[in-house]
Design a protein around this motif. Sequence first.
Motif, PDB file in Angstrom:
ATOM      1  N   GLN A  32       1.007  -1.661   0.600  1.00 16.11           N
ATOM      2  CA  GLN A  32       0.039  -0.379  -0.161  1.00 16.11           C
ATOM      3  C   GLN A  32       0.523   1.389  -0.010  1.00 16.11           C
ATOM      4  O   GLN A  32       0.330   2.689  -0.138  1.00 16.11           O
ATOM      5  CB  GLN A  32      -0.943  -0.037   1.223  1.00 16.11           C
ATOM      6  CG  GLN A  32      -0.221  -0.116   2.582  1.00 16.11           C
ATOM      7  CD  GLN A  32      -0.018   1.363   2.949  1.00 16.11           C
ATOM      8  OE1 GLN A  32      -0.375   2.133   2.642  1.00 16.11           O
ATOM      9  NE2 GLN A  32       0.661   1.234   4.294  1.00 16.11           N
ATOM     10  N   LEU A  33       2.436   0.984  -0.189  1.00 20.28           N
ATOM     11  CA  LEU A  33       2.723   2.663   0.192  1.00 20.28           C
ATOM     12  C   LEU A  33       3.121   3.172  -1.212  1.00 20.28           C
ATOM     13  O   LEU A  33       3.106   2.293  -1.909  1.00 20.28           O
ATOM     14  CB  LEU A  33       4.397   2.094   1.118  1.00 20.28           C
ATOM     15  CG  LEU A  33       4.561   1.422   2.490  1.00 20.28           C
ATOM     16  CD1 LEU A  33       6.407   1.155   2.549  1.00 20.28           C
ATOM     17  CD2 LEU A  33       3.967   3.045   3.085  1.00 20.28           C
ATOM     18  N   GLU A  34       3.646   4.207  -0.877  1.00 23.04           N
ATOM     19  CA  GLU A  34       3.350   4.903  -2.374  1.00 23.04           C
ATOM     20  C   GLU A  34       4.558   5.291  -2.900  1.00 23.04           C
ATOM     21  O   GLU A  34       5.789   4.967  -2.071  1.00 23.04           O
ATOM     22  CB  GLU A  34       2.910   5.843  -2.289  1.00 23.04           C
ATOM     23  CG  GLU A  34       2.461   7.439  -3.721  1.00 23.04           C
ATOM     24  CD  GLU A  34       2.354   8.389  -3.258  1.00 23.04           C
ATOM     25  OE1 GLU A  34       2.901   9.237  -4.387  1.00 23.04           O
ATOM     26  OE2 GLU A  34       1.842   8.986  -2.880  1.00 23.04           O
ATOM     27  N   ARG A  35       5.078   4.719  -4.190  1.00 22.36           N
ATOM     28  CA  ARG A  35       6.067   4.507  -4.654  1.00 22.36           C
ATOM     29  C   ARG A  35       6.093   5.530  -5.557  1.00 22.36           C
ATOM     30  O   ARG A  35       6.012   6.378  -6.632  1.00 22.36           O
ATOM     31  CB  ARG A  35       6.294   3.582  -5.501  1.00 22.36           C
ATOM     32  CG  ARG A  35       6.558   1.381  -4.827  1.00 22.36           C
ATOM     33  CD  ARG A  35       6.020   0.524  -4.884  1.00 22.36           C
ATOM     34  NE  ARG A  35       6.501  -0.448  -4.277  1.00 22.36           N
ATOM     35  CZ  ARG A  35       5.798  -0.663  -3.481  1.00 22.36           C
ATOM     36  NH1 ARG A  35       4.681   0.078  -2.892  1.00 22.36           N
ATOM     37  NH2 ARG A  35       5.850  -1.617  -2.542  1.00 22.36           N
ATOM     38  N   PRO A  36       7.990   6.002  -5.471  1.00 19.04           N
ATOM     39  CA  PRO A  36       8.452   6.978  -6.892  1.00 19.04           C
ATOM     40  C   PRO A  36       7.732   6.401  -8.359  1.00 19.04           C
ATOM     41  O   PRO A  36       7.705   5.013  -8.802  1.00 19.04           O
ATOM     42  CB  PRO A  36      10.126   6.501  -7.063  1.00 19.04           C
ATOM     43  CG  PRO A  36      10.355   6.102  -5.389  1.00 19.04           C
ATOM     44  CD  PRO A  36       9.176   4.902  -5.166  1.00 19.04           C
ATOM     45  N   HIS A  37       7.494   7.476  -8.687  1.00 19.68           N
ATOM     46  CA  HIS A  37       6.772   7.063 -10.112  1.00 19.68           C
ATOM     47  C   HIS A  37       8.114   6.605 -11.667  1.00 19.68           C
ATOM     48  O   HIS A  37       7.526   5.499 -11.916  1.00 19.68           O
ATOM     49  CB  HIS A  37       6.785   8.513 -10.705  1.00 19.68           C
ATOM     50  CG  HIS A  37       7.458   9.540 -11.326  1.00 19.68           C
ATOM     51  ND1 HIS A  37       8.083   9.982 -12.151  1.00 19.68           N
ATOM     52  CD2 HIS A  37       7.756  11.164 -10.263  1.00 19.68           C
ATOM     53  CE1 HIS A  37       9.681  10.420 -12.374  1.00 19.68           C
ATOM     54  NE2 HIS A  37       8.956  11.778 -11.048  1.00 19.68           N
ATOM     55  N   GLU A  42       9.949  -2.635 -10.478  1.00 18.78           N
ATOM     56  CA  GLU A  42      10.454  -3.253  -9.292  1.00 18.78           C
ATOM     57  C   GLU A  42      10.209  -4.825  -9.922  1.00 18.78           C
ATOM     58  O   GLU A  42      10.515  -5.147  -8.795  1.00 18.78           O
ATOM     59  CB  GLU A  42       9.192  -2.815  -8.772  1.00 18.78           C
ATOM     60  CG  GLU A  42       8.967  -2.905  -7.126  1.00 18.78           C
ATOM     61  CD  GLU A  42       7.893  -2.331  -6.559  1.00 18.78           C
ATOM     62  OE1 GLU A  42       8.023  -2.593  -5.391  1.00 18.78           O
ATOM     63  OE2 GLU A  42       6.964  -1.910  -7.191  1.00 18.78           O
ATOM     64  N   THR A 145      16.006   4.673  -3.610  1.00 18.04           N
ATOM     65  CA  THR A 145      14.161   4.490  -3.218  1.00 18.04           C
ATOM     66  C   THR A 145      13.775   4.303  -2.143  1.00 18.04           C
ATOM     67  O   THR A 145      11.994   4.996  -1.925  1.00 18.04           O
ATOM     68  CB  THR A 145      13.822   2.672  -3.816  1.00 18.04           C
ATOM     69  OG1 THR A 145      14.985   3.456  -5.356  1.00 18.04           O
ATOM     70  CG2 THR A 145      12.333   2.955  -4.511  1.00 18.04           C
ATOM     71  N   MET A 149      11.197   7.041  -0.372  1.00 14.38           N
ATOM     72  CA  MET A 149       9.598   6.472  -0.398  1.00 14.38           C
ATOM     73  C   MET A 149       9.192   7.433   0.753  1.00 14.38           C
ATOM     74  O   MET A 149       7.991   7.220   0.706  1.00 14.38           O
ATOM     75  CB  MET A 149       9.677   4.902  -0.155  1.00 14.38           C
ATOM     76  CG  MET A 149       9.728   4.295  -1.403  1.00 14.38           C
ATOM     77  SD  MET A 149       9.701   2.448  -1.789  1.00 14.38           S
ATOM     78  CE  MET A 149       8.146   2.354  -0.620  1.00 14.38           C
ATOM     79  N   LEU A 152       7.260  10.497   0.322  1.00 10.99           N
ATOM     80  CA  LEU A 152       6.730   9.711  -0.221  1.00 10.99           C
ATOM     81  C   LEU A 152       5.473   9.596   1.113  1.00 10.99           C
ATOM     82  O   LEU A 152       4.294   9.492   0.718  1.00 10.99           O
ATOM     83  CB  LEU A 152       6.215   8.918  -1.753  1.00 10.99           C
ATOM     84  CG  LEU A 152       7.562   9.674  -2.454  1.00 10.99           C
ATOM     85  CD1 LEU A 152       7.557   8.377  -3.629  1.00 10.99           C
ATOM     86  CD2 LEU A 152       7.088  10.877  -3.054  1.00 10.99           C
ATOM     87  N   ASN A 153       5.618   8.626   1.814  1.00  7.83           N
ATOM     88  CA  ASN A 153       5.130   8.792   3.095  1.00  7.83           C
ATOM     89  C   ASN A 153       5.506   8.226   4.057  1.00  7.83           C
ATOM     90  O   ASN A 153       6.083   8.345   4.714  1.00  7.83           O
ATOM     91  CB  ASN A 153       4.682   6.806   2.554  1.00  7.83           C
ATOM     92  CG  ASN A 153       4.764   6.272   1.147  1.00  7.83           C
ATOM     93  OD1 ASN A 153       3.394   5.982   1.155  1.00  7.83           O
ATOM     94  ND2 ASN A 153       5.787   6.267   0.716  1.00  7.83           N
ATOM     95  N   GLU A 156       5.087   6.505   7.366  1.00  5.39           N
ATOM     96  CA  GLU A 156       5.722   4.926   7.262  1.00  5.39           C
ATOM     97  C   GLU A 156       7.377   5.007   7.677  1.00  5.39           C
ATOM     98  O   GLU A 156       7.646   3.761   7.247  1.00  5.39           O
ATOM     99  CB  GLU A 156       5.211   4.789   6.755  1.00  5.39           C
ATOM    100  CG  GLU A 156       3.339   4.251   5.978  1.00  5.39           C
ATOM    101  CD  GLU A 156       2.616   4.188   6.689  1.00  5.39           C
ATOM    102  OE1 GLU A 156       3.121   2.642   8.134  1.00  5.39           O
ATOM    103  OE2 GLU A 156       1.503   4.307   7.003  1.00  5.39           O
TER     104      GLU A 156
END
Length: 157
Positions: A32-37, A42, A145, A149, A152-153, A156
Motif C-alpha cells: 500500500q506504500l506510495e512509490r516513486p513514479h 520493480e 528508493t 519513499m 512519499l509516505n 511510515e
Amino acid sequence: MIPSWLAIGGITFLVAFGGFFFKPRDLKWAVQLERPHWLTFEPLIPVIWMVIFTCGAISAYIVWEAEPGSLKTWLLMSLYLVLELITVAYLPVTLQLRSLAIGTFVGFSGVLLSVLLLLAVLQISGWAAALLIPYTIWSPIGTFTTWEMIRLNPTEQ
C-alpha cells in the motif's frame, strides 16, 4: 571435503533464501506504500538481486581460491557473509518494523560495507572486485528508493 565453490554457493543460497521469511500481513503494508513514479523496474528487482548474489558468490570463490584458509581470507569471507546478511535482512526488518527509515539505514549499511569489501578485495583480485561492482551500483539505488519513499509516505517512517 566439500569443494569451495559448492560451500560458498550453498551458503549464499541458504542465506538468500532466508530473506523470504516475512508475514503476509507485513507485505500488505508494503504494497500500500506510495512509490516513486520512476520505479518502473520493480518487477525485475528479484532477478537483479539473484544476479548480484551470484556475482558476489563468484567473487568470494575467487578470493578464497587466491589464499585458501588464511586468516585474511576467512576475515574477507566473514565480510561477504555479513554483507549478504545485511542485504537479506533489509526486507524482513523493514516489513516487520514497518519503518522505511530503518530500511534506509539497513540499505546504507550495505552500501558502506560493499565499498569497503570491494576495496579490500581489489588488493587480491581485480576480477573478484569487478564482480562486486553490481552490488555497489545497485545497493545505493535501492537505498535511495527507500529514502525517497519516506518522502512519499511521511507517516511510515
